[in-house]
Design a protein around this motif. Structure first.
Motif, short mmCIF file in Angstrom:
data_model
loop_
_atom_site.label_atom_id
_atom_site.label_comp_id
_atom_site.label_asym_id
_atom_site.label_seq_id
_atom_site.Cartn_x
_atom_site.Cartn_y
_atom_site.Cartn_z
N VAL B 41 0.85 -1.21 0.00
CA VAL B 41 0.00 0.00 0.00
C VAL B 41 0.88 1.26 0.00
O VAL B 41 0.67 2.19 -0.79
CB VAL B 41 -0.94 -0.01 1.24
CG1 VAL B 41 -1.60 1.37 1.44
CG2 VAL B 41 -1.98 -1.10 1.10
N LEU B 46 -1.21 3.64 -2.37
CA LEU B 46 -2.63 3.30 -2.57
C LEU B 46 -3.46 3.97 -1.49
O LEU B 46 -2.98 4.24 -0.39
CB LEU B 46 -2.82 1.78 -2.53
CG LEU B 46 -1.95 0.95 -3.49
CD1 LEU B 46 -2.26 -0.54 -3.35
CD2 LEU B 46 -2.15 1.40 -4.94
N ILE B 47 -4.70 4.21 -1.82
CA ILE B 47 -5.63 4.91 -0.92
C ILE B 47 -6.75 3.94 -0.53
O ILE B 47 -7.26 3.22 -1.40
CB ILE B 47 -6.27 6.12 -1.65
CG1 ILE B 47 -5.20 7.04 -2.24
CG2 ILE B 47 -7.22 6.88 -0.73
CD1 ILE B 47 -4.41 7.81 -1.23
N GLU B 48 -7.13 3.94 0.73
CA GLU B 48 -8.26 3.10 1.14
C GLU B 48 -9.55 3.66 0.54
O GLU B 48 -9.78 4.87 0.56
CB GLU B 48 -8.37 3.05 2.67
CG GLU B 48 -9.45 2.07 3.12
CD GLU B 48 -9.47 1.85 4.63
OE1 GLU B 48 -8.44 2.06 5.30
OE2 GLU B 48 -10.55 1.45 5.11
N ASN B 49 -10.36 2.77 -0.02
CA ASN B 49 -11.64 3.16 -0.62
C ASN B 49 -12.74 3.02 0.44
O ASN B 49 -13.14 1.89 0.76
CB ASN B 49 -11.93 2.25 -1.83
CG ASN B 49 -13.29 2.49 -2.41
OD1 ASN B 49 -13.98 3.44 -2.03
ND2 ASN B 49 -13.70 1.65 -3.34
N SER B 52 -16.18 1.06 -0.83
CA SER B 52 -16.02 -0.18 -1.61
C SER B 52 -17.38 -0.80 -1.85
O SER B 52 -18.33 -0.56 -1.09
CB SER B 52 -15.14 -1.16 -0.85
OG SER B 52 -15.91 -1.89 0.08
N HIS B 62 -10.51 -2.39 0.87
CA HIS B 62 -10.12 -2.18 -0.53
C HIS B 62 -9.24 -0.94 -0.64
O HIS B 62 -9.66 0.15 -0.26
CB HIS B 62 -11.39 -2.02 -1.38
CG HIS B 62 -11.11 -1.65 -2.81
ND1 HIS B 62 -11.94 -0.84 -3.55
CD2 HIS B 62 -10.08 -1.98 -3.63
CE1 HIS B 62 -11.44 -0.69 -4.77
NE2 HIS B 62 -10.31 -1.37 -4.85
N TYR B 63 -8.01 -1.12 -1.14
CA TYR B 63 -7.12 0.00 -1.45
C TYR B 63 -7.03 0.11 -2.96
O TYR B 63 -7.05 -0.91 -3.66
CB TYR B 63 -5.72 -0.26 -0.90
CG TYR B 63 -5.62 -0.38 0.60
CD1 TYR B 63 -5.46 0.74 1.41
CD2 TYR B 63 -5.67 -1.63 1.22
CE1 TYR B 63 -5.36 0.63 2.79
CE2 TYR B 63 -5.56 -1.75 2.60
CZ TYR B 63 -5.40 -0.63 3.38
OH TYR B 63 -5.29 -0.75 4.74
N HIS B 64 -6.86 1.32 -3.48
CA HIS B 64 -6.70 1.45 -4.94
C HIS B 64 -5.78 2.59 -5.30
O HIS B 64 -5.47 3.46 -4.48
CB HIS B 64 -8.05 1.56 -5.65
CG HIS B 64 -8.88 2.72 -5.21
ND1 HIS B 64 -9.96 3.18 -5.92
CD2 HIS B 64 -8.79 3.52 -4.11
CE1 HIS B 64 -10.50 4.20 -5.29
NE2 HIS B 64 -9.82 4.42 -4.19
N ASN B 73 -5.59 -2.53 -7.66
CA ASN B 73 -6.50 -2.73 -6.54
C ASN B 73 -5.87 -3.73 -5.60
O ASN B 73 -5.33 -4.75 -6.03
CB ASN B 73 -7.84 -3.28 -7.02
CG ASN B 73 -8.62 -2.27 -7.83
OD1 ASN B 73 -9.13 -1.30 -7.28
ND2 ASN B 73 -8.71 -2.48 -9.14
#
Lengths: 200, 200
Positions: B41, B46-49, B52, B62-64, B73
């Motif tokens: 991450v 990556l950023i936490e969604n 989700s 979910h990180y994206h 993802n």
């Protein structure tokens, strides 16, 4: 299923109260093998749903129908696409149960099928058991707290009226992905105090 | 993953041709433990969604983000709601992978994490392996064909360029829900010709 804890009169009462507030009108039955599923399909004259909301390509089969004023859905994971045998075991059961909950939003889930039983715990061939608790016997993670997660003991939804009306036996169930029973499995099954052993 | 069969030049060529026709633009990374997931991450920022498309109530995270022109993802099953530990094991991994495929339609799935390796098969601490094949070692169903279903040998998606460019090791991986290794597991892991052992 309820969170991890031993059954108590208070928790049973809470569940009964919950059902009285929200009566059960839709039941989901999950069965791992075709030979176990078809007698139930025939008994309730369920119809296969050719337009199930499961994704394209999965072998999962959805039957539906009704009994009195109760909607009955039955899902069988179908035959493995590579090997052609019933998709037994905990992974298939978990996937179809998850997908069926999403699609059908049932009030009660019944995981039914044949199972092994231990004579010394009072089981005999032909007995019908309602599991009071379920736990795994093949997820050994010997790290504090992870060990409890691995065993994953859960109390099942309490159905005292059903148990009484049908005069069923009750006991704890231990589950795992192997048909046989290794010495390690046997020790875990004993630790789970299981009367019944299955694979889902 | 490809259907059950041994790797062959023909099947590798078929996969490479498939990728050339449909280039990979979206990758899904599944990681079982938070301590394994967070370095990835952070590396790819990556950023936490928080929105989700997973159902309410599940602990799945979910990180994206993106790397060059690739959408990344990353899904971590999160902490078990009862015990507060990482939701390790094949059931959680299967459920989040299924739900993530439905939600994200990735072109490639990478199941990454730490694993055990066998010295006598050429593994050393700190090695990075790309699994060539995966199979179960704790689903023993000693009935013809069901036995093969239980082992569930699968060839992974072939990535010869990746293997070469990063100079990774490759070997077969055997999976199961226990951290320890019973004598039955050990025999199955040997039968699977495994260099790497994990729990997902």
């Amino acid at each position: 299923m309820a969170p991890h804890r031993e059954g108590s009169d208070a928790s049973v009462e809470a569940m009964v109260a919950q059902v009285e507030k929200h009566p059960i009108s839709s039941i989901l039955i999950i069965i791992a093998m075709q030979t176990e599923a078809l007698p139930v399909v025939n008994k309730f004259q369920l119809i296969e749903n050719p337009h199930s909301s499961f994704p394209k390509g999965v072998p999962w089969i959805h039957y539906h129908g009704a009994y009195k004023d109760i909607i009955i859905n039955l899902v069988w994971p179908g035959k493995d696409l590579t090997f052609g045998v019933d998709s037994v075991g905990t992974i298939s059961a978990s996937l179809v149960t998850y997908a069926s909950i999403q699609a059908l939003q049932p009030d009660l889930i019944i995981n039914a099928g044949t199972a092994g039983g231990f004579k010394e715990k009072g089981a005999a061939i032909g007995d019908v058991f309602l599991a009071s608790h379920v736990a795994f016997h093949d997820r050994r993670i010997p790290i504090p707290v992870f060990d409890l997660y691995g065993v994953g003991l859960r109390q099942t939804f309490s159905t005292p009226n059903l148990l009484k009306a049908l005069n069923l036996k009750t006991g704890k169930l231990s589950t795992g992905d192997s048909l046989d029973m290794s010495p390690h499995d046997e020790a875990s099954i004993a630790a789970n105090d299981a009367t019944v052993k299955d694979m889902e």
